[in-house]
Motif scaffolding. Structure first.
Motif, PDB file in Angstrom:
ATOM      1  N   ASP A 123       0.850  -1.186   0.000  1.00 50.92           N
ATOM      2  CA  ASP A 123       0.000   0.000   0.000  1.00 50.92           C
ATOM      3  C   ASP A 123       0.887   1.237   0.000  1.00 50.92           C
ATOM      4  N   LEU A 124       0.785   2.013  -1.066  1.00 54.38           N
ATOM      5  CA  LEU A 124       1.477   3.296  -1.116  1.00 54.38           C
ATOM      6  C   LEU A 124       0.502   4.372  -0.670  1.00 54.38           C
ATOM      7  N   GLY A 125       1.007   5.436  -0.104  1.00 58.02           N
ATOM      8  CA  GLY A 125       0.152   6.471   0.452  1.00 58.02           C
ATOM      9  C   GLY A 125      -0.648   7.257  -0.567  1.00 58.02           C
ATOM     10  N   ASN A 126      -0.200   7.296  -1.812  1.00 52.29           N
ATOM     11  CA  ASN A 126      -0.855   8.167  -2.786  1.00 52.29           C
ATOM     12  C   ASN A 126      -1.921   7.458  -3.627  1.00 52.29           C
ATOM     13  N   SER A 127      -2.234   6.181  -3.359  1.00 53.77           N
ATOM     14  CA  SER A 127      -3.258   5.491  -4.143  1.00 53.77           C
ATOM     15  C   SER A 127      -4.191   4.711  -3.222  1.00 53.77           C
ATOM     16  N   ASP A 128      -5.396   4.485  -3.710  1.00 50.45           N
ATOM     17  CA  ASP A 128      -6.383   3.747  -2.922  1.00 50.45           C
ATOM     18  C   ASP A 128      -6.184   2.234  -3.021  1.00 50.45           C
ATOM     19  N   LYS A 129      -5.712   1.791  -4.167  1.00 50.87           N
ATOM     20  CA  LYS A 129      -5.522   0.365  -4.394  1.00 50.87           C
ATOM     21  C   LYS A 129      -4.071  -0.010  -4.091  1.00 50.87           C
ATOM     22  N   PRO A 130      -3.840  -1.263  -3.707  1.00 55.03           N
ATOM     23  CA  PRO A 130      -2.440  -1.700  -3.493  1.00 55.03           C
ATOM     24  C   PRO A 130      -1.690  -1.780  -4.825  1.00 55.03           C
TER      25      PRO A 130
END
Length: 136
Positions: A123-130
């Motif tokens: 999970d990156l902070g800038n996207s909703d999906k993994p």
């Protein structure tokens, strides 16, 4: 004889011939050597400027792309069955802190469970999906 000398005044012809030859020499020197040298010097210097600016643009874009990016702190291995659905396999580790360890476990899981595919996600902070990093 006097009329012949007046018609063919030698001084006039000599000065005319000298003027024409010096003017033609000037034209040959100007258009044959001086002007081409000026133009070639300009293009040589402009070529150097173009090469230097292309190198600077390349270095600048490389610097922007090579700066460190935010790396995820946790990785997950997600098993996927033959129907392309997420599934759960009991007894396997799915949470990892480093990419290399997760990748190593993924390769081992692929050998142990050949009918399953595995995705390395985080999970990156800038996207909703993994984000999927690796998939085997």
């Amino acid at each position: 004889m006097i009329t012949f000398l007046k018609i063919f005044d030698l001084k006039t012809y000599i000065f005319t011939i000298l003027a024409i030859s010096s003017f033609s020499s000037f034209m040959v020197t100007s258009f044959g050597k001086t002007i081409p040298q000026i133009i070639l010097t300009f293009f040589k210097r402009s070529r150097d400027c173009v090469i230097l600016s292309a190198g600077l643009i390349f270095a600048f874009t490389w610097f922007l792309r090579a700066r460190p990016h935010n790396r995820p702190k946790n990785y997950k291995v997600v098993p996927i069955d033959v129907f392309a659905k997420k599934c759960k396999i009991d007894g396997i580790r799915t949470e990892f802190k480093t990419h290399d360890v997760a990748w190593s476990f993924m390769k081992q899981y692929k050998q142990t469970y050949p009918l399953h595919n595995f995705a390395l996600v985080s999970d990156l902070g800038n996207s909703d999906k993994p984000t999927i990093f690796r998939y085997i």
